[in-house]
Design an enzyme around this catalytic site. Structure first.
Site, PDB file in Angstrom:
ATOM      1  N   ARG A   1      28.675  13.384  17.572  1.00 13.53           N
ATOM      2  CA  ARG A   1      29.440  14.524  18.098  1.00 13.53           C
ATOM      3  C   ARG A   1      28.606  15.804  18.112  1.00 13.53           C
ATOM      4  O   ARG A   1      27.905  16.116  17.140  1.00 13.53           O
ATOM      5  CB  ARG A   1      30.696  14.748  17.252  1.00 13.53           C
ATOM      6  CG  ARG A   1      31.485  15.970  17.651  1.00 13.53           C
ATOM      7  CD  ARG A   1      32.810  16.032  16.935  1.00 13.53           C
ATOM      8  NE  ARG A   1      32.688  16.150  15.508  1.00 13.53           N
ATOM      9  CZ  ARG A   1      32.442  17.291  14.860  1.00 13.53           C
ATOM     10  NH1 ARG A   1      32.243  18.429  15.523  1.00 13.53           N
ATOM     11  NH2 ARG A   1      32.387  17.305  13.547  1.00 13.53           N
TER      12      ARG A   1
ATOM     13  N   HIS B   1      26.987  15.077   8.014  1.00 13.79           N
ATOM     14  CA  HIS B   1      26.609  16.484   8.178  1.00 13.79           C
ATOM     15  C   HIS B   1      25.368  16.743   7.332  1.00 13.79           C
ATOM     16  O   HIS B   1      25.315  16.322   6.173  1.00 13.79           O
ATOM     17  CB  HIS B   1      27.764  17.387   7.733  1.00 13.79           C
ATOM     18  CG  HIS B   1      27.630  18.800   8.196  1.00 13.79           C
ATOM     19  ND1 HIS B   1      26.696  19.664   7.675  1.00 13.79           N
ATOM     20  CD2 HIS B   1      28.294  19.504   9.146  1.00 13.79           C
ATOM     21  CE1 HIS B   1      26.805  20.837   8.278  1.00 13.79           C
ATOM     22  NE2 HIS B   1      27.768  20.765   9.183  1.00 13.79           N
TER      23      HIS B   1
ATOM     24  N   ASP C   1      44.057   5.076   6.161  1.00 11.99           N
ATOM     25  CA  ASP C   1      45.199   4.155   6.067  1.00 11.99           C
ATOM     26  C   ASP C   1      45.678   3.698   7.452  1.00 11.99           C
ATOM     27  O   ASP C   1      45.927   2.522   7.681  1.00 11.99           O
ATOM     28  CB  ASP C   1      46.418   4.800   5.377  1.00 11.99           C
ATOM     29  CG  ASP C   1      46.046   5.661   4.200  1.00 11.99           C
ATOM     30  OD1 ASP C   1      45.119   5.280   3.478  1.00 11.99           O
ATOM     31  OD2 ASP C   1      46.689   6.714   4.005  1.00 11.99           O
TER      32      ASP C   1
ATOM     33  N   ARG D   1      22.804  16.843  15.020  1.00 10.90           N
ATOM     34  CA  ARG D   1      23.200  16.565  13.635  1.00 10.90           C
ATOM     35  C   ARG D   1      22.691  15.220  13.127  1.00 10.90           C
ATOM     36  O   ARG D   1      22.294  15.087  11.971  1.00 10.90           O
ATOM     37  CB  ARG D   1      24.728  16.594  13.607  1.00 10.90           C
ATOM     38  CG  ARG D   1      25.312  16.811  12.291  1.00 10.90           C
ATOM     39  CD  ARG D   1      26.790  17.038  12.441  1.00 10.90           C
ATOM     40  NE  ARG D   1      27.129  18.414  12.705  1.00 10.90           N
ATOM     41  CZ  ARG D   1      28.368  18.861  12.858  1.00 10.90           C
ATOM     42  NH1 ARG D   1      29.386  18.020  12.789  1.00 10.90           N
ATOM     43  NH2 ARG D   1      28.600  20.132  13.078  1.00 10.90           N
TER      44      ARG D   1
ATOM     45  N   GLU E   1      25.343  26.770  17.412  1.00 13.61           N
ATOM     46  CA  GLU E   1      25.102  25.732  16.407  1.00 13.61           C
ATOM     47  C   GLU E   1      24.111  24.744  17.009  1.00 13.61           C
ATOM     48  O   GLU E   1      23.752  24.844  18.191  1.00 13.61           O
ATOM     49  CB  GLU E   1      26.422  25.057  15.992  1.00 13.61           C
ATOM     50  CG  GLU E   1      27.302  25.987  15.168  1.00 13.61           C
ATOM     51  CD  GLU E   1      28.584  25.345  14.649  1.00 13.61           C
ATOM     52  OE1 GLU E   1      28.678  24.106  14.647  1.00 13.61           O
ATOM     53  OE2 GLU E   1      29.487  26.095  14.257  1.00 13.61           O
TER      54      GLU E   1
ATOM     55  N   SER F   1      34.897  19.273  17.696  1.00 16.54           N
ATOM     56  CA  SER F   1      36.028  18.518  17.138  1.00 16.54           C
ATOM     57  C   SER F   1      37.347  19.281  17.237  1.00 16.54           C
ATOM     58  O   SER F   1      38.374  18.714  17.624  1.00 16.54           O
ATOM     59  CB  SER F   1      35.756  18.112  15.692  1.00 16.54           C
ATOM     60  OG  SER F   1      35.351  19.227  14.943  1.00 16.54           O
TER      61      SER F   1
ATOM     62  N   ASN G   1      41.546  18.050   7.431  1.00 15.27           N
ATOM     63  CA  ASN G   1      40.174  18.454   7.774  1.00 15.27           C
ATOM     64  C   ASN G   1      40.130  19.744   8.579  1.00 15.27           C
ATOM     65  O   ASN G   1      39.162  20.498   8.490  1.00 15.27           O
ATOM     66  CB  ASN G   1      39.472  17.336   8.544  1.00 15.27           C
ATOM     67  CG  ASN G   1      38.976  16.253   7.600  1.00 15.27           C
ATOM     68  OD1 ASN G   1      38.971  16.445   6.381  1.00 15.27           O
ATOM     69  ND2 ASN G   1      38.560  15.135   8.146  1.00 15.27           N
ATOM     70  N   THR G   2      41.177  19.994   9.371  1.00 12.96           N
ATOM     71  CA  THR G   2      41.187  21.238  10.149  1.00 12.96           C
ATOM     72  C   THR G   2      41.041  22.440   9.222  1.00 12.96           C
ATOM     73  O   THR G   2      40.257  23.356   9.490  1.00 12.96           O
ATOM     74  CB  THR G   2      42.514  21.350  10.938  1.00 12.96           C
ATOM     75  OG1 THR G   2      42.574  20.268  11.853  1.00 12.96           O
ATOM     76  CG2 THR G   2      42.619  22.676  11.679  1.00 12.96           C
TER      77      THR G   2
ATOM     78  N   HIS H   1      30.855  13.240   7.315  1.00 16.02           N
ATOM     79  CA  HIS H   1      31.602  14.405   7.799  1.00 16.02           C
ATOM     80  C   HIS H   1      32.681  14.058   8.820  1.00 16.02           C
ATOM     81  O   HIS H   1      33.777  14.605   8.769  1.00 16.02           O
ATOM     82  CB  HIS H   1      30.610  15.381   8.411  1.00 16.02           C
ATOM     83  CG  HIS H   1      31.208  16.678   8.870  1.00 16.02           C
ATOM     84  ND1 HIS H   1      31.872  17.519   8.014  1.00 16.02           N
ATOM     85  CD2 HIS H   1      31.223  17.283  10.092  1.00 16.02           C
ATOM     86  CE1 HIS H   1      32.281  18.597   8.680  1.00 16.02           C
ATOM     87  NE2 HIS H   1      31.923  18.462   9.948  1.00 16.02           N
TER      88      HIS H   1
HETATM   89  C1  SIN Z   1      30.210  23.077  10.570  1.00 15.39           C
HETATM   90  O1  SIN Z   1      30.755  24.161  10.438  1.00 15.39           O
HETATM   91  O2  SIN Z   1      29.011  22.888  10.405  1.00 15.39           O
HETATM   92  C2  SIN Z   1      31.041  21.903  10.952  1.00 15.39           C
HETATM   93  C3  SIN Z   1      31.439  22.059  12.337  1.00 15.39           C
HETATM   94  C4  SIN Z   1      31.685  20.719  12.932  1.00 15.39           C
HETATM   95  O3  SIN Z   1      32.016  19.767  12.234  1.00 15.39           O
HETATM   96  O4  SIN Z   1      31.475  20.598  14.121  1.00 15.39           O
END
Ligand code: SIN
Length: 484
Positions: A368, A225, A204, A272, A114, A373, A43-44, A332
């Site tokens: 979150r 998301h 898992d 979110r 954001e 993250s 995910n990173t 997400h």
């Molecule tokens: C995003 O870029 O909208 C995801 C960032 C996040 O998961 O905090």
């Protein structure tokens, strides 16, 4: 790799938490990083928006407040304070190490905004490729052995002690012993039909933890998301970063109406959970579609600021920023996870640690805050590395965990049940839940567990079951858990 090996530390996962943690363990230690597939399938790598850090000492209380507000104050305040206070050192560590975040014309770090942030405090790299840049940076710095194609299918746990892992490396089983084992395997994305996660993130290890009686916490708080393009045949759906809205993009309906203001006065910049739920409810109530509208952006600026989104959507036939893109919320991020203390120790199991999205440190509460993250992955990984060094775990000389499963990892019908599970999780354990839907999901999981299924599906079902049970247990709505 030989049949049986001993290590000082085994790290399961090669995303930001696994790699940053390993980078903080001395070269003199015999460390093995296990990576389920190829290293960038995590995910990173797919994180777009950025990494939050408090801007300076004065901003710390505001970052803490924003994190607590987004998390409906369900957060563990001590963990949130650690996250914010230690964020400045993490930023310095990356920057001084040579990580290239985006800079302004004067060579100063650029910060974006954001949703639910009271100020612009999010670092980004490559415009909209922050995760990819950070992952590449960490891979290039890695000093320890990294083994690809390594699927961990058991933790060796006996009498409150973790002794190592059982792992399939290139389809061959191995028993690996270690003084310390770190779970940095990410979240649970593959449980949901619509998700933004790497295909390797399939719950898992969470499932193994449940099998061993290890506590998972806050599992009812799954994060969806709001702005995802889901009309693609691939399992991983295409994220449209929240930074787009931070920079001014709108969410509109077929008629161009910015309908989010009907739900929250912050509109596109509400947290979110609120934005996702509002889109879901509006679409259901009005029978309309939702779109992300970028038409306010100047084309050259857009191409420079969001180069990957521009390119990806060009390949799909869109001309951004002129065209709007239909969006849907999608799973997400797992706000909950494997319970641990503020240094990543798993309570009651000596030698076992957890870091990153797999963990439940308590920082995210019920939802979150955007871009916390990657920061959590780094801050708590560093603390965990320190704990491993200080704890000085040592295995006994003689070890024998040679018994293996007589069950298979896969059985013939697993694919069919796996897809059904994904559909049910999306429909009944998604953005808006009902008690009836949760009970139906519970029954499906129970029935499927009694069938002839492989171990990996069984582990997925364990994790799905924890989400459903905890969602049933919490009868009131809170954050990303919304019960109708
Ligand atoms: C995003 O870029 O909208 C995801 C960032 C996040 O998961 O905090």
């Amino acid at each position: 790799m030989s049949e049986c090996k001993r290590y000082d530390t085994i790290v399961i996962g090669a995303g930001i938490a696994g790699l940053y943690l390993a980078s903080k363990l001395p070269k003199s230690m015999n460390v093995l990083v296990l990576c389920k597939d190829i290293p960038w399938e995590c995910n990173t790598f797919y994180a777009q928006g950025g990494m939050v850090t408090a801007l300076d000492e004065q901003d710390i209380p505001f970052h803490i407040e924003d994190t607590l507000n987004a998390g409906s104050n369900h957060n563990l305040k001590e963990a949130v304070e650690i996250l914010s206070k230690e964020s400045i050192a993490v930023r310095e560590d990356f920057v001084n190490g040579g990580m290239k975040f985006d800079l302004d014309a004067n060579g100063e770090l650029l910060y974006t905004k954001e949703a639910a942030h009271s100020t612009s405090r999010i670092l980004h790299a490559g415009g909209d490729a922050t995760g990819r840049y950070m992952h590449k940076f960490l891979m290039e710095k890695n000093i320890h052995k990294l083994q690809k194609n390594s699927l961990v299918y058991d933790l060796l746990i006996e009498d409150g002690r973790c002794y190592g892992v059982r792992v399939m490396v290139n389809y061959k089983p191995y028993t690996l012993y270690a003084d310390s084992v770190v779970i940095a395997s990410g979240g649970i994305g593959s449980l949901y039909q619509f998700n933004t996660n790497s295909r390797t993130v399939s719950a898992d290890i969470h499932g193994i933890c449940i099998e061993k009686g290890i506590e998972l916490k806050d599992m009812e708080f799954m994060q969806f998301h709001p702005t995802v393009f889901v009309n693609t045949p691939y399992a991983r759906k295409l994220l449209l970063t929240e930074a787009l809205r931070g920079e001014g993009a709108w969410i509109v309906d077929d008629d161009g109406k910015r309908f989010l203001f009907d739900y929250d006065k912050r509109g596109e910049l509400a947290s979110r959970d609120i934005v996702s739920r509002s889109i879901f409810l509006y679409k259901r109530e009005k029978g309309k579609k939702a779109y992300l509208d970028f038409s306010m952006f100047e084309e050259d600026w857009f191409r420079q600021r969001f180069p990957n989104i521009y390119k990806t959507f060009k390949n799909l036939g869109y001309n951004l920023p002129r065209d709007r893109v239909e969006i849907s919320p999608a799973f997400h991020y797992a706000n909950g996870g494997i319970a641990c203390d503020i240094d990543g120790r798993v309570p009651g199991i000596k030698g076992l640690y957890v870091a990153g999205e797999a963990s439940r440190t308590g920082v995210h509460g019920a939802n979150r805050l955007a871009s916390n993250s990657l920061l959590e992955g780094a801050v708590f990984a560093k603390r965990c590395a320190d704990a491993i060094v200080n704890d000085g775990n040592h295995l006994p000389c003689e070890l024998s965990f040679e018994k293996d499963y007589d069950t298979l990892l896969h059985e013939a019908n697993d694919k069919k049940y796996k897809h059904k599970l994904r559909e049910i999780m999306w429909k009944d354990v998604g953005i808006v839940r009902t008690r009836q839907g949760l009970l139906e999901a519970k029954n499906f999981i129970y029935d499927t567990k009694s069938k002839n299924i492989g171990r990996l599906l069984e582990l997925r079902l364990n994790t799905a079951s924890a989400i459903v049970q905890q969602a049933l247990y919490r009868e009131e709505s809170l954050g990303s858990h919304y019960i109708e």
